[in-house]
Design a protein around this motif. Sequence first.
Motif, PDB file in Angstrom:
ATOM      1  N   LYS A 206      53.739  41.018  46.209  1.00  0.00           N
ATOM      2  CA  LYS A 206      54.990  41.305  46.922  1.00  0.00           C
ATOM      3  C   LYS A 206      55.776  42.466  46.308  1.00  0.00           C
ATOM      4  O   LYS A 206      56.678  43.020  46.939  1.00  0.00           O
ATOM      5  N   ILE A 207      55.454  42.808  45.065  1.00  0.00           N
ATOM      6  CA  ILE A 207      56.198  43.878  44.380  1.00  0.00           C
ATOM      7  C   ILE A 207      55.790  45.234  44.944  1.00  0.00           C
ATOM      8  O   ILE A 207      54.604  45.505  45.159  1.00  0.00           O
ATOM      9  N   LYS A 208      56.751  46.096  45.156  1.00  0.00           N
ATOM     10  CA  LYS A 208      56.493  47.438  45.676  1.00  0.00           C
ATOM     11  C   LYS A 208      55.566  48.191  44.725  1.00  0.00           C
ATOM     12  O   LYS A 208      55.774  48.227  43.511  1.00  0.00           O
ATOM     13  N   GLY A 209      54.498  48.767  45.289  1.00  0.00           N
ATOM     14  CA  GLY A 209      53.558  49.536  44.489  1.00  0.00           C
ATOM     15  C   GLY A 209      52.373  48.724  43.979  1.00  0.00           C
ATOM     16  O   GLY A 209      51.495  49.256  43.299  1.00  0.00           O
TER      17      GLY A 209
ATOM     18  N   GLY B 106      50.685  45.184  45.801  1.00  0.00           N
ATOM     19  CA  GLY B 106      49.870  44.790  46.951  1.00  0.00           C
ATOM     20  C   GLY B 106      48.753  43.840  46.590  1.00  0.00           C
ATOM     21  O   GLY B 106      48.464  43.574  45.426  1.00  0.00           O
ATOM     22  N   LYS B 107      48.086  43.304  47.630  1.00  0.00           N
ATOM     23  CA  LYS B 107      47.039  42.285  47.447  1.00  0.00           C
ATOM     24  C   LYS B 107      45.828  42.820  46.677  1.00  0.00           C
ATOM     25  O   LYS B 107      45.228  42.105  45.872  1.00  0.00           O
ATOM     26  N   LYS B 108      45.474  44.086  46.926  1.00  0.00           N
ATOM     27  CA  LYS B 108      44.298  44.648  46.268  1.00  0.00           C
ATOM     28  C   LYS B 108      44.506  44.733  44.756  1.00  0.00           C
ATOM     29  O   LYS B 108      43.630  44.361  43.971  1.00  0.00           O
ATOM     30  N   THR B 109      45.676  45.214  44.347  1.00  0.00           N
ATOM     31  CA  THR B 109      45.990  45.306  42.914  1.00  0.00           C
ATOM     32  C   THR B 109      46.061  43.917  42.303  1.00  0.00           C
ATOM     33  O   THR B 109      45.574  43.685  41.190  1.00  0.00           O
ATOM     34  N   GLN B 110      46.653  42.982  43.021  1.00  0.00           N
ATOM     35  CA  GLN B 110      46.769  41.606  42.540  1.00  0.00           C
ATOM     36  C   GLN B 110      45.386  41.003  42.297  1.00  0.00           C
ATOM     37  O   GLN B 110      45.152  40.375  41.258  1.00  0.00           O
ATOM     38  N   GLU B 111      44.482  41.198  43.231  1.00  0.00           N
ATOM     39  CA  GLU B 111      43.130  40.666  43.092  1.00  0.00           C
ATOM     40  C   GLU B 111      42.401  41.331  41.923  1.00  0.00           C
ATOM     41  O   GLU B 111      41.668  40.676  41.174  1.00  0.00           O
ATOM     42  N   SER B 112      42.633  42.628  41.747  1.00  0.00           N
ATOM     43  CA  SER B 112      42.018  43.360  40.645  1.00  0.00           C
ATOM     44  C   SER B 112      42.504  42.825  39.297  1.00  0.00           C
ATOM     45  O   SER B 112      41.714  42.694  38.346  1.00  0.00           O
ATOM     46  N   ILE B 113      43.794  42.498  39.221  1.00  0.00           N
ATOM     47  CA  ILE B 113      44.359  41.942  37.983  1.00  0.00           C
ATOM     48  C   ILE B 113      43.732  40.581  37.700  1.00  0.00           C
ATOM     49  O   ILE B 113      43.363  40.275  36.560  1.00  0.00           O
ATOM     50  N   ILE B 114      43.585  39.757  38.729  1.00  0.00           N
ATOM     51  CA  ILE B 114      42.977  38.428  38.551  1.00  0.00           C
ATOM     52  C   ILE B 114      41.554  38.565  38.001  1.00  0.00           C
ATOM     53  O   ILE B 114      41.163  37.867  37.061  1.00  0.00           O
ATOM     54  N   GLN B 115      40.787  39.486  38.575  1.00  0.00           N
ATOM     55  CA  GLN B 115      39.409  39.696  38.124  1.00  0.00           C
ATOM     56  C   GLN B 115      39.373  40.152  36.668  1.00  0.00           C
ATOM     57  O   GLN B 115      38.539  39.688  35.881  1.00  0.00           O
ATOM     58  N   SER B 116      40.290  41.052  36.300  1.00  0.00           N
ATOM     59  CA  SER B 116      40.345  41.539  34.913  1.00  0.00           C
ATOM     60  C   SER B 116      40.715  40.420  33.951  1.00  0.00           C
ATOM     61  O   SER B 116      40.145  40.300  32.860  1.00  0.00           O
ATOM     62  N   LEU B 117      41.667  39.579  34.368  1.00  0.00           N
ATOM     63  CA  LEU B 117      42.088  38.460  33.521  1.00  0.00           C
ATOM     64  C   LEU B 117      40.963  37.445  33.344  1.00  0.00           C
ATOM     65  O   LEU B 117      40.752  36.920  32.240  1.00  0.00           O
ATOM     66  N   GLU B 118      40.241  37.174  34.407  1.00  0.00           N
ATOM     67  CA  GLU B 118      39.119  36.233  34.322  1.00  0.00           C
ATOM     68  C   GLU B 118      38.014  36.789  33.431  1.00  0.00           C
ATOM     69  O   GLU B 118      37.389  36.062  32.656  1.00  0.00           O
ATOM     70  N   PHE B 119      37.790  38.096  33.529  1.00  0.00           N
ATOM     71  CA  PHE B 119      36.775  38.749  32.705  1.00  0.00           C
ATOM     72  C   PHE B 119      37.171  38.685  31.233  1.00  0.00           C
ATOM     73  O   PHE B 119      36.351  38.390  30.358  1.00  0.00           O
ATOM     74  N   MET B 120      38.460  38.943  30.951  1.00  0.00           N
ATOM     75  CA  MET B 120      38.958  38.860  29.574  1.00  0.00           C
ATOM     76  C   MET B 120      38.803  37.448  29.017  1.00  0.00           C
ATOM     77  O   MET B 120      38.358  37.256  27.884  1.00  0.00           O
ATOM     78  N   ALA B 121      39.161  36.461  29.836  1.00  0.00           N
ATOM     79  CA  ALA B 121      39.097  35.068  29.389  1.00  0.00           C
ATOM     80  C   ALA B 121      37.661  34.658  29.070  1.00  0.00           C
ATOM     81  O   ALA B 121      37.409  33.937  28.100  1.00  0.00           O
ATOM     82  N   SER B 122      36.721  35.124  29.891  1.00  0.00           N
ATOM     83  CA  SER B 122      35.318  34.738  29.692  1.00  0.00           C
ATOM     84  C   SER B 122      34.715  35.390  28.443  1.00  0.00           C
ATOM     85  O   SER B 122      33.665  34.964  27.966  1.00  0.00           O
TER      86      SER B 122
END
Length: 568
Positions: free
Chosen positions: A129-132, A134-150
């Motif tokens: 919802k934050i300007k700049g 969007g859903k694509k960036t949000q999904e990319s962050i989730i993937q990066s966080l999951e990769f870091m955790a693993s």
Amino acid sequence: MDNKNITKILKLTAQLMELHEVNTFKIRSYTSAIYSIDQGNISLEKLDKEALQKINGIGKSIAEVIVQLQETGTHEYLEELLKETPKGLLEVLEIKGLGPKKIKTLWKTLHITSVHELLEACQSGEVAKIKGFGKKTQESIIQSLEFMASNQGKWHYADVEEAVETLHDDLVQLFGDDAVSLTGAYSRKNEIIEQVEWLIKSEDPKAVFKKLSSLKPLQQDKKTSSPFTWRGKLGERDLSAVIFVTSPSTFVNEQLLRSASRAHLLAPLEDGTPLGSYFKAGQFESQEAAYKAAGLAYVVPELREGQFEIALAKENKLPVLLEEKDLKGILHNHSTYSDGKHTLKEMADYCQELGYEYLGISDHSRTAMYAGGLDIDKVVEQQAEIKRLNEEMAPFRIFSGIESDILVDGSLDYPDEVLASFDFIVSSIHSGLSMTRKKATARLIKAIENPYTTILGHPTGRLLLRREGYPVDHKAIIDACAENKVVIEINANPWRLDLDWRWVHYAMDKEVMLSINPDAHEKKGYFHMKYGVLTGRKGGLTKAMTLNAMGVQAIGEYFDKRKENIKK
């Protein structure tokens, strides 16, 4: 406090300055200094403030900071910035694709001060919802966080090698060479290490534990240790370590069982008995004797992965594995013509000094502007210098290459007449990495089918523990290389080790040659060749199937023949 550690701290300082919106000119002074140190060839250790200021890009204030780093390991301004920064944001700064400006927005808008809070905000949809963003960036962050955790608690083999080998020597000093054995993933030379393991032969575990307490790098976890098993951490890296104590009568059995993968131990012998069960039940004088008794040729630890080795061991057809001494030249290297640290002559001189017969230079192509890619005029200039140096340095030879970007449509950088001017071409993907398996495979195959491609560079683009590679159909890629006589690179940089060793044997079965390439951007990058060799050995790579095991004359003829075939 060497150059690497100094630049690491300066980079963190610059990130925090940007996070706190410090004056851009001040940030620029740090980034300029970092660039100068990275590109320079001067060790900053033991240099005083006056000497530091003589280095281009390092002013008075940065020189003072470096002196403080040398004396204390930190500097006053960094400590001030750290006081103003929630501790959890330091971990957020490590997330791929999130710069300080976006992190500042997350901090101030959603009050995010940790990785955990960021993941929750993404999962609830607040970040999108934050300007700049969007859903694509949000999904990319989730993937990066999951990769870091693993990847928590995991280390590159190269990063822990020195600490492990030093401790191993200490253990040998304490207990004797024949009583100490490295086991586990490290003994198999795996690219990623989660835990390092040793086996010690003794009838007195208490005495062993008492001696272990004298070794400073080891920190025991008494809660998880047991009478026969020491558990804890090794060194500053906080690497998990386990030391098993076993009696002399079971030492060889434990060596066999603890140095092989589960798949290797589950492999059936001729009568159906799992190899591990056979090893557990028998009495053996040595590991070699155990394999012989099982009706198998001896399998070296790095091959004990349960892939192809048992079938070959049954027929006594295990390959003679490649050794570092078999390599005659170093291909895929960068100079100051693009983003390398050392000049072409410096790279060539050092390569010759190390005893190699030739150097393959392959700077970035023009599309890679971020890496100083060569425009056509620069190509002409470099090739002229190569010609001059070859006259001076004979019989040592520099081969003119390029690391040509594989463009989005699968075509290579430069028109054909420029591509034809090189001795060899390494074709690699560096941009547009977000691809489906189908798209990535098609893009690579088109590049492989280009007659100018000599070597396919780092096929998946992965950065171990940092970035997953783009998904590819390995069999289709290797089959295409076989059909088009294209060599596949084993990129020896410890962050890449790509082609993955799990596909080396398949490539060899398809008669595809491999090339151990360091992708060196500075002279010391040549020393990464050993990790490429380890990767190749795990896949069963032989000298005969390694391109740069050819001598200078043979590989020159190989390149010439490929170019002649293009003209036909």
